[in-house]
Scaffold this active site. Structure first.
Site, PDB file in Angstrom:
ATOM      1  N   THR A  58       7.211 -55.942  70.111  1.00 35.76           N
ATOM      2  CA  THR A  58       7.402 -56.755  68.903  1.00 35.76           C
ATOM      3  C   THR A  58       8.870 -57.152  68.718  1.00 35.76           C
ATOM      4  O   THR A  58       9.194 -58.318  68.521  1.00 35.76           O
ATOM      5  CB  THR A  58       6.931 -55.952  67.667  1.00 35.76           C
ATOM      6  OG1 THR A  58       5.604 -55.510  67.923  1.00 35.76           O
ATOM      7  CG2 THR A  58       6.955 -56.784  66.408  1.00 35.76           C
ATOM      8  N   VAL A  59       9.760 -56.168  68.792  1.00 34.90           N
ATOM      9  CA  VAL A  59      11.174 -56.445  68.529  1.00 34.90           C
ATOM     10  C   VAL A  59      11.865 -57.000  69.774  1.00 34.90           C
ATOM     11  O   VAL A  59      12.565 -58.024  69.711  1.00 34.90           O
ATOM     12  CB  VAL A  59      11.905 -55.171  68.030  1.00 34.90           C
ATOM     13  CG1 VAL A  59      13.352 -55.494  67.707  1.00 34.90           C
ATOM     14  CG2 VAL A  59      11.212 -54.600  66.799  1.00 34.90           C
TER      15      VAL A  59
ATOM     16  N   VAL B 152      17.560 -49.004  60.154  1.00 39.90           N
ATOM     17  CA  VAL B 152      17.279 -48.693  58.744  1.00 39.90           C
ATOM     18  C   VAL B 152      17.016 -49.990  57.990  1.00 39.90           C
ATOM     19  O   VAL B 152      17.857 -50.885  57.972  1.00 39.90           O
ATOM     20  CB  VAL B 152      18.463 -47.948  58.082  1.00 39.90           C
ATOM     21  CG1 VAL B 152      18.141 -47.621  56.633  1.00 39.90           C
ATOM     22  CG2 VAL B 152      18.807 -46.685  58.856  1.00 39.90           C
TER      23      VAL B 152
ATOM     24  N   GLY C 277       9.095 -56.141  61.149  1.00 40.83           N
ATOM     25  CA  GLY C 277       8.608 -57.388  61.731  1.00 40.83           C
ATOM     26  C   GLY C 277       9.550 -57.833  62.829  1.00 40.83           C
ATOM     27  O   GLY C 277      10.752 -57.543  62.788  1.00 40.83           O
TER      28      GLY C 277
ATOM     29  N   GLY D  97      15.174 -52.541  58.598  1.00 46.14           N
ATOM     30  CA  GLY D  97      14.993 -53.741  59.418  1.00 46.14           C
ATOM     31  C   GLY D  97      16.108 -54.751  59.318  1.00 46.14           C
ATOM     32  O   GLY D  97      17.230 -54.517  59.768  1.00 46.14           O
TER      33      GLY D  97
ATOM     34  N   GLY E  45      -2.931 -55.224  59.646  1.00 41.56           N
ATOM     35  CA  GLY E  45      -1.789 -54.963  60.527  1.00 41.56           C
ATOM     36  C   GLY E  45      -0.541 -54.499  59.799  1.00 41.56           C
ATOM     37  O   GLY E  45       0.538 -54.452  60.385  1.00 41.56           O
TER      38      GLY E  45
ATOM     39  N   ILE F 100      17.791 -55.859  56.734  1.00 45.70           N
ATOM     40  CA  ILE F 100      18.794 -55.731  55.655  1.00 45.70           C
ATOM     41  C   ILE F 100      20.089 -55.128  56.218  1.00 45.70           C
ATOM     42  O   ILE F 100      20.047 -54.066  56.829  1.00 45.70           O
ATOM     43  CB  ILE F 100      18.268 -54.813  54.521  1.00 45.70           C
ATOM     44  CG1 ILE F 100      16.942 -55.342  53.970  1.00 45.70           C
ATOM     45  CG2 ILE F 100      19.304 -54.677  53.425  1.00 45.70           C
ATOM     46  CD1 ILE F 100      16.314 -54.418  52.929  1.00 45.70           C
TER      47      ILE F 100
ATOM     48  N   LYS G  81      15.075 -42.664  58.157  1.00 45.33           N
ATOM     49  CA  LYS G  81      16.033 -43.686  57.734  1.00 45.33           C
ATOM     50  C   LYS G  81      17.008 -43.104  56.711  1.00 45.33           C
ATOM     51  O   LYS G  81      18.209 -43.360  56.752  1.00 45.33           O
ATOM     52  CB  LYS G  81      15.290 -44.889  57.155  1.00 45.33           C
ATOM     53  CG  LYS G  81      14.435 -45.595  58.217  1.00 45.33           C
ATOM     54  CD  LYS G  81      13.473 -46.556  57.572  1.00 45.33           C
ATOM     55  CE  LYS G  81      12.572 -47.227  58.582  1.00 45.33           C
ATOM     56  NZ  LYS G  81      11.425 -47.909  57.965  1.00 45.33           N
TER      57      LYS G  81
END
Ligand SMILES: NC(=O)c1ccc[n+]([C@@H]2O[C@H](COP(=O)([O-])OP(=O)(O)OC[C@H]3O[C@@H](n4cnc5c(N)ncnc54)[C@H](OP(=O)(O)O)[C@@H]3O)[C@@H](O)[C@H]2O)c1
Length: 437
Positions: free
Chosen positions: A14-15, A134, A304, A136, A189, A138, A207
Site C-alpha cells: 500500500t505505502v 506516527v 492510506g 500517517g 476495509g 500529519i 505511536k
C-alpha cells in the site's frame, strides 16, 4: 543541478507502491524542490511479477531486502515492509551500518528498537527519518523535533488510530453496537481481518511511545504504557457521554506529572465542544501543550497509501536537501546519550475526572450506599443520577456518576467497595475524562 539521490525501496505494498508512484509522477517538482533528481534505483518485495501501478523496470530487483540495504548502489534505504523484527529490522540495521540514510514508516520497529537504531545512525552520521510512523500524513515528528525547539512539552495526546475513531464515530452517529460497527469497518476495509492490535490500543501505544520520547526527551518505553481498548464501549456509554456534554475517543496521552511521565491509552471522554472532539472517522489528530506555544492541534489523514507516502516522500526530500553538517539533528530530538530513562508515573496516582456507570439491583438503599462509598474514598461528585437500566428491566437500575478531579486509586477503591457490597448486576464501567480545549 546536483547528482541524483538514489533510492532503494523495500516493500511495494500500500505505502511502498504509492511512494514509487509519487516519486515518478512528481519527478519535475521534486527535482526543483530538492535541487537534484530523486531516482528509484532498487526495489524489493516478495512477488516480482505483481503489477505495482508504476514502471519499475529501471530499478534493480532484490528478492532479499537485506541485500538491497547493504549492497545496492543507493544513498537512501526506504523500509516499507512492516513488522518489528524479521526483514524490516534486519534491513534497516544493515542499511544504517552500511552508512545509508534510512526512511521508514514502521512504528512497531521504532517502538521496540528505535533507540538502538538511532545509536547506529548517530555513529554512522546518517539520517533515520520516520515521519510516516506516527499519524500517517500529519507532520507531527517534524513539529516536535524541529519546530518546538525551546518549548517544554507538558502533555501530548491524540487520536492515533483511524480504525478506532471510525468505529466510535459511527457508533455515536448511527446508534449501532461495537460489534456491528467493527464488522462493517472490516467489510469496508477500514479494519484488519484481525483487528485486535487496533481495537485493543496496541497500535496507538506504539505511536504514543515515539511521541513521548520526542516530547519529553526520554528513551522509548513502549512496554510501559497503561492500555485499555474500545471493545467494551457500549451504546449506553456513548449516550450517557452525549447527555453529559462529552464524546468518547480512544486517546493516547503522555503527560508530565510530579512523579514521572504518564503514558496511557484508553477510551476517554472529551468535552463535545473541544477541538479534538470534532475529529471524526478515520482522521487522526495530535494535540501538543507547551509552555511557550500553548496548545497546538494537528489533524489530518493518519493512514492510506497516498497520505502515508506524502510523509515518506517528505522525509526522502529532506535527505536529498541535507548536506553534511546541515542536517536536522538527532533522530529523537537529542543525542542518544542525552536521552533520559523513562520514569513511569503510577496509574494509581493519575488525577482527573471520572465517569462511572453502574448497573445495580433495584433495592432500597443502594443509591445511598453507592454515594457513601464515594464519600468514604474522598471523591467529590459533580453529578449522580439514577435511571432505568438498559434494556429496561424492573429489577435493575443504572447509576451514572461523574466525579470532580480525583485519583485513580480513589476511584478503584470506591468501585471495589461497591462491588464488595453486592449491589452490582453487571461489570462496572469506568471511563476517564480528559481535559481538552
Ligand atoms: N498502510 C498504511 O496506511 C500505513 C500507514 C502508516 C504506516 N504504515 C506502515 O508502513 C509499512 C508498510 O505498510 P503497508 O500497509 O504498505 O504494508 P503492505 O501493503 O502489507 O506491504 C508490505 C510490503 O512488504 C513486502 N514484503 C513482505 N515481506 C517481505 C520480505 N521478506 N522481503 C521483501 N519484501 C517483503 C510485500 O511484498 P509483496 O507485495 O510482494 O507481498 C509488500 O510489498 C508498515 O510498517 C506499516 O505499519 C502503513
Amino acid at each position: 543541478m546536483g547528482e541524483a539521490l538514489r533510492i532503494g525501496i523495500a516493500g511495494l505494498g500500500t505505502v511502498g507502491a504509492s511512494v514509487a508512484r509519487v516519486i515518478a509522477g512528481k519527478a519535475g517538482e521534486l527535482t526543483r524542490q530538492c535541487g537534484r533528481p530523486l531516482t528509484v534505483a532498487a526495489v524489493s518485495a516478495r512477488d516480482r511479477t505483481r503489477d505495482r501501478g508504476v514502471d519499475l523496470s529501471g530499478a534493480a530487483w532484490f528478492d532479499d531486502p537485506v541485500a538491497l540495504a547493504a549492497r545496492a548502489e543507493i544513498d537512501v534505504f526506504v523500509e516499507l515492509i512492516g513488522g518489528e523484527e524479521g526483514p524490516a529490522r534486519a534491513s534497516v540495521k544493515a542499511a544504517l551500518e552500511a552508512g545509508r540514510h534510512v526512511v521508514t514508516a514502521n512504528k512497531a520497529l521504532l517502538a521496540r528498537h528505535g533507540v538502538a537504531l538511532a545509536e547506529i545512525a548517530e555513529n554512522r552520521g546518517v539520517l533515520l527519518n520516520y515521519e510516516a510512523a506516527v499519524a500517517g500524513g500529519i507532520p507531527v515528528i517534524k513539529t516536535l523535533r524541529e519546530s518546538l525547539a525551546g518549548n517544554t512539552v507538558n502533555r501530548v495526546f491524540g487520536i492515533l488510530n483511524g480504525t478506532c475513531n471510525y468505529i466510535l464515530t459511527r457508533m455515536e452517529a448511527e446508534g449501532i453496537s461495537f460489534e456491528d460497527c467493527l464488522a462493517d469497518a472490516q467489510r469496508l476495509g477500514y479494519a484488519e481481518a484481525d483487528p485486535t492490535f487496533d481495537i485493543e490500543g496496541n497500535d496507538t501505544a506504539h505511536k504514543l511511545s515515539i511521541l513521548t520520547s520526542l516530547a519529553f526527551g526520554t528513551k522509548i518505553a513502549a512496554e510501559d504504557i497503561y492500555l485499555e481498548g474500545i471493545s467494551n464501549i457500549s451504546q449506553a456509554d456513548i449516550r450517557a457521554a452525549a447527555e453529559l456534554g462529552y464524546r468518547i475517543k480512544l486517546l493516547g496521552v503522555a503527560q508530565r506529572t510530579e512523579s514521572g511521565i504518564e503514558q496511557r491509552v484508553h477510551p476517554t471522554m472529551v468535552p463535545t465542544a473541544s477541538v479534538i472532539a470534532q475529529v471524526h472517522g478515520v482522521t487522526n489528530a495530535v494535540a501538543i501543550e507547551t509552555d511557550i506555544l500553548g496548545e497546538l492541534l494537528l489533524s489530518g489523514p493518519g493512514a492510506g497509501g497516498n497520505a502515508t507516502a506524502s510523509a515518506v516522500v517528505g522525509d526522502i526530500a529532506d535527505i536529498a536537501k541535507s548536506r553534511p553538517g546541515f542536517q536536522h539533528g538527532p533522530v529523537f530530538g537529542r543525542p542518544v546519550a542525552e536521552m533520559k530513562p523513562y520514569k513511569r508515573a503510577k496509574m494509581r496516582s493519575h488525577e482527573g475526572g471520572y465517569f462511572i456507570r453502574l448497573t445495580v439491583h433495584d433495592r432500597v438503599g443502594v443509591f445511598a450506599s453507592v454515594a457513601r462509598r464515594m464519600a468514604d474514598a474522598g471523591i467529590s461528585l459533580e453529578s449522580i443520577v439514577q435511571r432505568a437500566a438498559e434494556p429496561a428491566d424492573d429489577s435493575r437500575k443504572t447509576v451514572i456518576l461523574v466525579t470532580h478531579e480525583t485519583t485513580e486509586a480513589a476511584v478503584r477503591n470506591a468501585v471495589e467497595g461497591i462491588t464488595a457490597d453486592g449491589h452490582l448486576t453487571d461489570k462496572p464501567q469506568v471511563i476517564r475524562i480528559e481535559r481538552a480545549e
